[in-house]
Design a protein around this motif. Structure first.
Motif, PDB file in Angstrom:
ATOM      1  N   THR A   1       0.864  -1.367   0.054  1.00 38.91           N
ATOM      2  CA  THR A   1      -0.067   0.007   0.067  1.00 38.91           C
ATOM      3  C   THR A   1       0.974   1.240  -0.143  1.00 38.91           C
ATOM      4  OG1 THR A   1      -1.608  -1.309   1.506  1.00 38.91           O
ATOM      5  CG2 THR A   1      -1.945   1.135   1.148  1.00 38.91           C
ATOM      6  N   GLN A   2       1.859   1.341   0.949  1.00 37.45           N
ATOM      7  CA  GLN A   2       2.846   2.274   0.968  1.00 37.45           C
ATOM      8  C   GLN A   2       3.573   2.593  -0.381  1.00 37.45           C
ATOM      9  OE1 GLN A   2       4.854   1.693   4.608  1.00 37.45           O
ATOM     10  NE2 GLN A   2       3.198   2.418   5.915  1.00 37.45           N
ATOM     11  N   LEU A   3       4.002   1.408  -1.004  1.00 35.49           N
ATOM     12  CA  LEU A   3       4.728   1.263  -2.069  1.00 35.49           C
ATOM     13  C   LEU A   3       3.793   2.064  -3.196  1.00 35.49           C
ATOM     14  CD1 LEU A   3       7.273   0.153  -3.778  1.00 35.49           C
ATOM     15  CD2 LEU A   3       5.564  -1.641  -4.476  1.00 35.49           C
ATOM     16  N   GLU A   4       2.522   1.854  -3.498  1.00 36.44           N
ATOM     17  CA  GLU A   4       2.072   2.174  -4.456  1.00 36.44           C
ATOM     18  C   GLU A   4       1.363   3.629  -4.047  1.00 36.44           C
ATOM     19  OE1 GLU A   4      -1.391  -0.719  -4.614  1.00 36.44           O
ATOM     20  OE2 GLU A   4      -0.159  -1.970  -6.013  1.00 36.44           O
ATOM     21  N   ALA A   5       1.745   4.055  -2.803  1.00 32.56           N
ATOM     22  CA  ALA A   5       1.178   5.623  -2.658  1.00 32.56           C
ATOM     23  C   ALA A   5       2.263   6.614  -2.798  1.00 32.56           C
ATOM     24  CB  ALA A   5       0.645   5.695  -1.160  1.00 32.56           C
ATOM     25  N   PHE A   6       3.612   5.714  -3.027  1.00 34.93           N
ATOM     26  CA  PHE A   6       4.640   6.752  -3.328  1.00 34.93           C
ATOM     27  C   PHE A   6       4.596   7.544  -4.378  1.00 34.93           C
ATOM     28  CE2 PHE A   6       8.298   3.527  -1.550  1.00 34.93           C
ATOM     29  CZ  PHE A   6       8.149   4.023  -0.176  1.00 34.93           C
ATOM     30  N   THR A   7       5.035   9.169  -4.359  1.00 37.45           N
ATOM     31  CA  THR A   7       4.914   9.758  -5.364  1.00 37.45           C
ATOM     32  C   THR A   7       6.188   9.356  -6.292  1.00 37.45           C
ATOM     33  OG1 THR A   7       5.574  11.898  -6.149  1.00 37.45           O
ATOM     34  CG2 THR A   7       6.384  11.595  -3.861  1.00 37.45           C
TER      35      THR A   7
ATOM     36  N   ALA B   1       0.320 -12.286   8.249  1.00 35.55           N
ATOM     37  CA  ALA B   1      -0.042 -12.001   6.629  1.00 35.55           C
ATOM     38  C   ALA B   1      -0.100 -10.418   6.697  1.00 35.55           C
ATOM     39  CB  ALA B   1      -0.994 -12.826   6.260  1.00 35.55           C
ATOM     40  N   TYR B   2       0.401  -9.943   5.678  1.00 35.83           N
ATOM     41  CA  TYR B   2       0.284  -8.578   5.490  1.00 35.83           C
ATOM     42  C   TYR B   2       0.371  -8.050   3.870  1.00 35.83           C
ATOM     43  CZ  TYR B   2       5.190  -8.085   5.568  1.00 35.83           C
ATOM     44  OH  TYR B   2       6.326  -8.152   5.207  1.00 35.83           O
ATOM     45  N   ASP B   3       0.299  -6.947   3.524  1.00 33.54           N
ATOM     46  CA  ASP B   3      -0.019  -6.702   1.970  1.00 33.54           C
ATOM     47  C   ASP B   3       1.705  -6.649   1.386  1.00 33.54           C
ATOM     48  OD1 ASP B   3       0.377  -4.288   3.510  1.00 33.54           O
ATOM     49  OD2 ASP B   3      -0.516  -3.057   1.857  1.00 33.54           O
ATOM     50  N   GLN B   4       2.103  -7.599   1.044  1.00 30.39           N
ATOM     51  CA  GLN B   4       3.568  -7.733   0.603  1.00 30.39           C
ATOM     52  C   GLN B   4       3.416  -7.481  -0.828  1.00 30.39           C
ATOM     53  OE1 GLN B   4       6.826 -10.818   1.575  1.00 30.39           O
ATOM     54  NE2 GLN B   4       5.420 -11.366   3.007  1.00 30.39           N
ATOM     55  N   PRO B   5       4.356  -6.793  -1.458  1.00 27.42           N
ATOM     56  CA  PRO B   5       4.296  -6.786  -3.202  1.00 27.42           C
ATOM     57  C   PRO B   5       5.129  -7.950  -3.671  1.00 27.42           C
ATOM     58  CG  PRO B   5       5.870  -5.210  -2.107  1.00 27.42           C
ATOM     59  CD  PRO B   5       5.358  -6.000  -0.844  1.00 27.42           C
ATOM     60  N   GLY B   6       5.021  -8.172  -4.725  1.00 29.01           N
ATOM     61  CA  GLY B   6       5.807  -9.072  -5.613  1.00 29.01           C
ATOM     62  C   GLY B   6       6.651  -8.351  -6.415  1.00 29.01           C
ATOM     63  N   LEU B   7       7.806  -9.177  -7.211  1.00 32.26           N
ATOM     64  CA  LEU B   7       8.690  -8.317  -7.907  1.00 32.26           C
ATOM     65  C   LEU B   7       8.233  -7.583  -9.131  1.00 32.26           C
ATOM     66  CD1 LEU B   7      11.937  -8.881  -8.321  1.00 32.26           C
ATOM     67  CD2 LEU B   7      11.422 -10.176 -10.401  1.00 32.26           C
ATOM     68  N   LYS B   8       7.077  -7.894  -9.554  1.00 33.22           N
ATOM     69  CA  LYS B   8       6.377  -7.171 -10.626  1.00 33.22           C
ATOM     70  C   LYS B   8       5.857  -5.797 -10.003  1.00 33.22           C
ATOM     71  CE  LYS B   8       2.231  -8.096 -12.561  1.00 33.22           C
ATOM     72  NZ  LYS B   8       1.248  -9.066 -13.417  1.00 33.22           N
ATOM     73  N   ASP B   9       5.325  -5.658  -8.905  1.00 36.90           N
ATOM     74  CA  ASP B   9       4.957  -4.624  -8.179  1.00 36.90           C
ATOM     75  C   ASP B   9       6.095  -3.602  -7.839  1.00 36.90           C
ATOM     76  OD1 ASP B   9       2.214  -5.597  -7.698  1.00 36.90           O
ATOM     77  OD2 ASP B   9       3.111  -6.896  -6.321  1.00 36.90           O
ATOM     78  N   MET B  10       7.137  -4.272  -7.386  1.00 34.60           N
ATOM     79  CA  MET B  10       8.417  -3.724  -7.059  1.00 34.60           C
ATOM     80  C   MET B  10       8.645  -2.887  -8.307  1.00 34.60           C
ATOM     81  SD  MET B  10      10.248  -5.417  -3.706  1.00 34.60           S
ATOM     82  CE  MET B  10      10.273  -7.188  -4.432  1.00 34.60           C
ATOM     83  N   THR B  11       9.045  -3.695  -9.450  1.00 32.93           N
ATOM     84  CA  THR B  11       9.829  -3.309 -10.492  1.00 32.93           C
ATOM     85  C   THR B  11       8.852  -2.186 -11.416  1.00 32.93           C
ATOM     86  OG1 THR B  11      10.934  -5.452 -10.669  1.00 32.93           O
ATOM     87  CG2 THR B  11      10.973  -4.171 -12.718  1.00 32.93           C
ATOM     88  N   LEU B  12       7.733  -2.508 -11.299  1.00 34.18           N
ATOM     89  CA  LEU B  12       6.858  -1.432 -12.269  1.00 34.18           C
ATOM     90  C   LEU B  12       6.864   0.009 -11.402  1.00 34.18           C
ATOM     91  CD1 LEU B  12       4.109  -3.644 -13.446  1.00 34.18           C
ATOM     92  CD2 LEU B  12       5.749  -2.632 -14.923  1.00 34.18           C
TER      93      LEU B  12
END
Lengths: 666, 666
Positions: free
Chosen positions: A358-364, A403-414
């Motif tokens: 969630t925080q990853l996706e909220a990054f500017t 369990a929590y909202d972990q990203p995968g490689l695709k999320d991180m890379t994009l």
């Protein structure tokens, strides 16, 4: 013939040095030159030079009663030029010599008898130099009253123009071709032997293979091979962008600048690193860290932010722009890192800091970002998507379990691409990103093929998504995308296993009857969401990508490993947790035996490794390289791992005839 | 999502058929069409069509009390055209239906309980047809009162012009990339991680990899995969250029013409086959033989000479021009071959016949030639060059035992080229040669890595010599040279082994301490004749080629296999004879255990295969393909094994829009 015979006599004399124990890598004689003979450089690549003169006190190479001769000199000259002293050539002050000693074992008998050989050393290091003119250079160390150790160095030609503006360098850690074949079998359906869908890898415009062996050993570790991929210089096992010397110290060694550092220095471009491992692990660390000991995790974290600041001068850095992965334990304040909270420290340097998807996706996309999602490694694709009950063991950065909202490689890379690309546009530069699927390797080590293949398929899925995304944002044509591995593991699929039959048998040898080979391998029983309509030939796609739906069919892949510790095998996916095939005996001197709790219904197998190895090891096999878009044609055919760094440098135009430093704006 | 869910339900229903036992390959329904759905054809490639309608009497697929419905029809039509009866489409008479039955086991439980499922069948075969117009065709079998089985066939486009006149197709049987990496390590020296000399393979202008799985199984045998390479059609395990039907008969099946047969038929060109195996073995047999049972050795020999003459009409052949290899036992008159002495018979047909290297070299290049050097396989490179004492076991064609002048793959291949090229020039045609390094595979099966790598290096040496020779005789530019494998074996090198230490230990687990991994792998201790002068950088070449001088250094390669039977391992070359790792128990029902006479000083390892397997098996890994000269650019990237046949056909211009038959002059 005479030449050959003479040579054989010479080889017989040196063959005794081809041992599993070595005095110092790249030192066949008692005088050592780092970088050693036959290395290539990118024009303008920064590096250190180090020479050592060694005098063994005892053992088969004992010399002069262990007394070192301080009268040695190092000369260098371009092709056809006279050699001159290295200080004069580079305009350096003559450094003070160091003296010290170290010990080593000549073989296993010596080690068991605790009979080390001791060596006295005198050495000098020449720091932070560059060679600008393409062509050959001769380097000569003269020592011990006239003996010489020569090295030929070569600076690669500078191409007329760059082919690519951006670089996306994927590493499938430990990914051998055999694993790609297996992953394709699980995730893609065949009709009469013809695949109906394909791996993203299979669409590569450039395809080749590369040799992974290292400077000191034909089996590499991930630090060494990532350094070769990123600097064009083969290193010693465990070394990160530094030639391991005989001091045993982590920060004394002769460093070499990486393509990511050169990209930053010469273009002011954006640089990022993403990994599914703890982010201080060897492959991401090799983007910009320099130490002979990959285990210096706290320093690696510091070097991502500040570059090389300890001991010696080095090129300007300015901090990595994007860093996503696991390994919060190396960021948290502790006595081991001088009680520095690196999360606070990075935030003070203007980084966005996040800990979940969630925080990853909220990054500017405008600001630099650090996101560390777990303690240890990010959870595997299989754990995040199929056997999600295992996430109860997952540890967030702050130590919370569950369990929590972990990203995968695709999320991180994009997300990394979006930040780097946005910031690069704002600064009129390019960007370079390293993205590592690390858990292929970690799961092959423990023989957990399902988790390894899940993460391999996630890498393939990431490549597919990235190629589409780059096209969408209009950057595909100017971006070089490559996928390769740092080394393989000996692994293959050789049939199918009837797990129902295996489980019902009581004896180990009866259980092995479950294996079907050749025609009894049959077709893959893993159900995949892609299928072709028999009437319209329409292809059904899984919106989640190309992954099998089932990981526990009755008929699984029968598979094996070249290097194994004692273990049990049931040819089934481990649903409760990652496999732990071997367990240390209560009497630890006895080493590892099979773990009775791993594959408890399987049959026992004895290993072929040293019993002190509780898991599999890396292997020799050449690994594939795939390339797309700008400069892909450079990555065809058989090459060395170091050639990849040079071809990337060629594609990006990193070579320069002078010391170019472009300002970097954080 | 709805589509995916529906599909998953459909897949769940069919997944039960994905078993290690199969009713009939390529028959998901009770109606079978051969060639099956999704095959491609070269334009004008000759093939048979066969349909079966099956009615299982019992078992999970029981239908209509086992009564077959004789009212079935087969229709075909080009894209956009109406379907018409296959007899009308091809202008054939309606063949008489056959009826018969067969049994099979549904799984291991059924096999152990001896509970077979029985199936009644009615079938028809349509022989010797061709499709000339490129594009898609639809084929529909209507059976059992309206049920249908459809197939889409595709005829490949015909290129405007041919790129190559001649073809040299090397097969390294069982050669995976891991073995090439190992062979390079043994035979080529590194200095600081940089190879000083290279494999001939490494110089390939075209480089790719190919998927080897078969029609019915993801693990292929050599008959099946050679058929795929040579016809573009994947077959069933053990099938040679014929789709295995349910009759169990060897010569009833639907045949497909090979690229070698098409080359002969459409150009009148010269064709040859060379192998280090017995010449009736699967890979050479796949050049022109047609049977579902590769073990029909006597028929294979007959088909080399006369083509397909049994049962059914087929394309004209006229006899292979060059045939060199082992396996005299299949030529000698015996009750099994109708007491025909094939040596006499071939001599009567005008062939020069020879039995050793001296006779091979004395052959005129003007006449066709048969040379069979041994009973069984030709001796390995290692036995012929290093451990020559083992030649005391060698058997000449006439049964004489002891050392004699056996040729190697290079001798055979160069002589074959000279004969084919000379005869082709005289007839104004091209030539096509298949040359197989067969003993790589045979030695990987028994875990004799040294003999396998010796023969792999001999293949590499042959490629090097052939490229030079073709240049010398002015034919390189018009010849397509490719090297590939038919499948791999799971194998890799993971470290080094101190054999001196291993031997001195008494206990198995202590012996395993001899293995050194990562930095303790060290550098290769195999002494090679090539070395570089440290002063002049001159490279010393071995006039005998790139082979290691020593095969028994103290530090050998530690290596392992994915699929293993019980065995001992000492990591040493077997000097007395080929390895025989496993031995059948006296109580044969117990299967194979380790052979106490193989590696007697090694440690015991338990296997992971069915205990009735006494040796290793083939594996899934994609294998490399290398190409040089005319048309090499067609062999880049990731492809299927069938694509190789189509690309060879494209390079040679084998596709035709009519039934072309050029006269062949023996």
């Amino acid at each position: 013939m005479v030449a050959v015979q003479l040579l054989m006599a010479a080889l017989a004399a040196t063959a005794a040095q081809a041992q599993t124990f070595r005095r110092t890598a790249a030192c066949p004689k008692l005088g050592c030159v780092f970088p050693p003979d036959q290395v290539n450089f990118i024009a303008g690549q920064t590096f250190d030079i180090r020479v050592e003169v060694q005098a063994p006190i005892n053992g088969s190479q004992a010399y002069n009663g262990g007394k070192v001769d301080p009268n040695f000199k190092l000369e260098i000259g371009g092709k056809g030029s006279k050699l001159m002293d290295v200080t004069k050539f580079f305009g350096l002050k003559d450094p003070k010599p160091e003296t010290y000693n170290f010990t080593w074992y000549e073989d296993l008998f010596a080690e068991e008898a605790k009979m080390p050989s001791a060596v006295n050393v005198i050495s000098k290091s020449y720091r932070n130099v560059q060679l600008h003119k393409p062509g050959r250079y001769k380097v000569r160390l003269t020592f011990n009253g006239g003996e010489t150790q020569e090295a030929t160095w070569e600076v690669n030609p500078i191409p007329k123009c760059a082919k690519a503006k951006n670089l996306l360098f994927f590493v499938g850690d430990g990914m051998a071709t055999s694993m790609i074949s297996a992953a394709r079998l699980l995730a893609h359906k065949t009709v009469n032997g013809k695949y109906q869908t394909h791996m993203a890898f299979d669409s590569a415009q450039g395809y080749g293979s590369q040799m992974t062996h290292s400077l000191d050993s034909f089996i590499t570790d991930s630090a060494n091979s990532a350094s070769a991929l990123f600097t064009g210089h083969k290193m010693t096992v465990n070394g990160l962008n530094a030639y391991t010397d005989s001091t045993g110290k982590p920060y004394n060694n002769a460093k070499v600048e990486t393509i990511f550092e050169m990209f930053r220095r010469t273009t002011g471009g954006q640089v990022g690193a993403v990994s599914s491992a703890y982010i201080a692990d060897a492959t991401p660390a090799a983007v910009c860290a320099h130490t002979s000991q990959r285990s210096q995790y706290h320093t690696v974290i510091e070097q991502y932010l500040s570059g090389v600041t300890m001991n010696h001068s080095w090129t300007p850095w300015g901090g990595i722009d994007v860093l996503f992965g696991g390994g919060a334990e190396n960021f948290i304040a502790s006595p081991a890192n001088g009680n520095v909270d690196q999360f606070d420290r990075w935030a003070e340097h203007g980084y966005q800091v996040g800990f979940n998807k969630t925080q990853l996706e909220a990054f500017t996309n405008e600001d630099r970002a650090l996101a560390i999602f777990t303690r240890g490694n990010v959870s595997t694709w299989l754990d995040r998507h199929i056997y999600t009950d295992t996430l109860k063991y997952a540890l967030q950065a702050d130590g919370t379990q569950g369990a929590y909202d972990q990203p995968g490689l695709k999320d991180m890379t994009l997300k990394a691409i979006d930040i780097l690309s946005t910031r690069a546009k704002a600064r009129r530069t390019g960007w370079a990103l390293m993205s590592e699927a690390a858990l292929i390797d970690k799961n092959m080590h423990v023989g957990d093929v399902d988790r390894a293949l899940g993460d391999l398929l996630e890498l393939d899925d990431t490549v597919r998504a990235v190629l589409e995304h780059l096209k969408e944002i209009g950057e595909l044509e100017e971006t070089l995308v490559i996928v390769t591995a740092d080394h393989g593991h000996g692994f293959d699929v050789f049939g199918s296993a009837d797990t129902k039959y295996l489980k019902e048998q009581k004896e180990d040898r009866k259980k092995r009857n479950a294996v079907g080979v050749y025609e009894r391998s049959g077709l893959s029983a893993y159900v995949v969401p892609q299928d072709v309509s028999p009437t319209t030939h329409e292809i059904f796609e899984n919106p989640q990508g190309h992954f099998p739906i089932t990981w526990d069919p009755r008929y699984t892949i029968a598979h094996g490993y070249a290097a194994v510790s004692d273990r049990r095998e049931d040819y089934e996916v481990s649903k409760e947790h990652e496999r732990i095939p071997s367990a240390l005996s209560q009497d630890k001197t006895q080493g590892y035996f099979f773990n009775p709790n791993d594959s408890p219904e399987g049959f026992a197998m004895t290993g072929n490794l040293d019993p002190n190895s509780g898991q599999g090891v890396h292997s020799l096999v050449d690994v594939p390289i795939y390339a797309w878009s700008a400069g892909h044609e450079l990555f065809r055919g058989v090459m060395g791992n170091v050639d990849i760094a040079f071809r990337v440098a060629e594609a990006l135009g990193l070579g320069h005839t002078s010391n170019v430093t472009k300002p970097y704006k954080p």
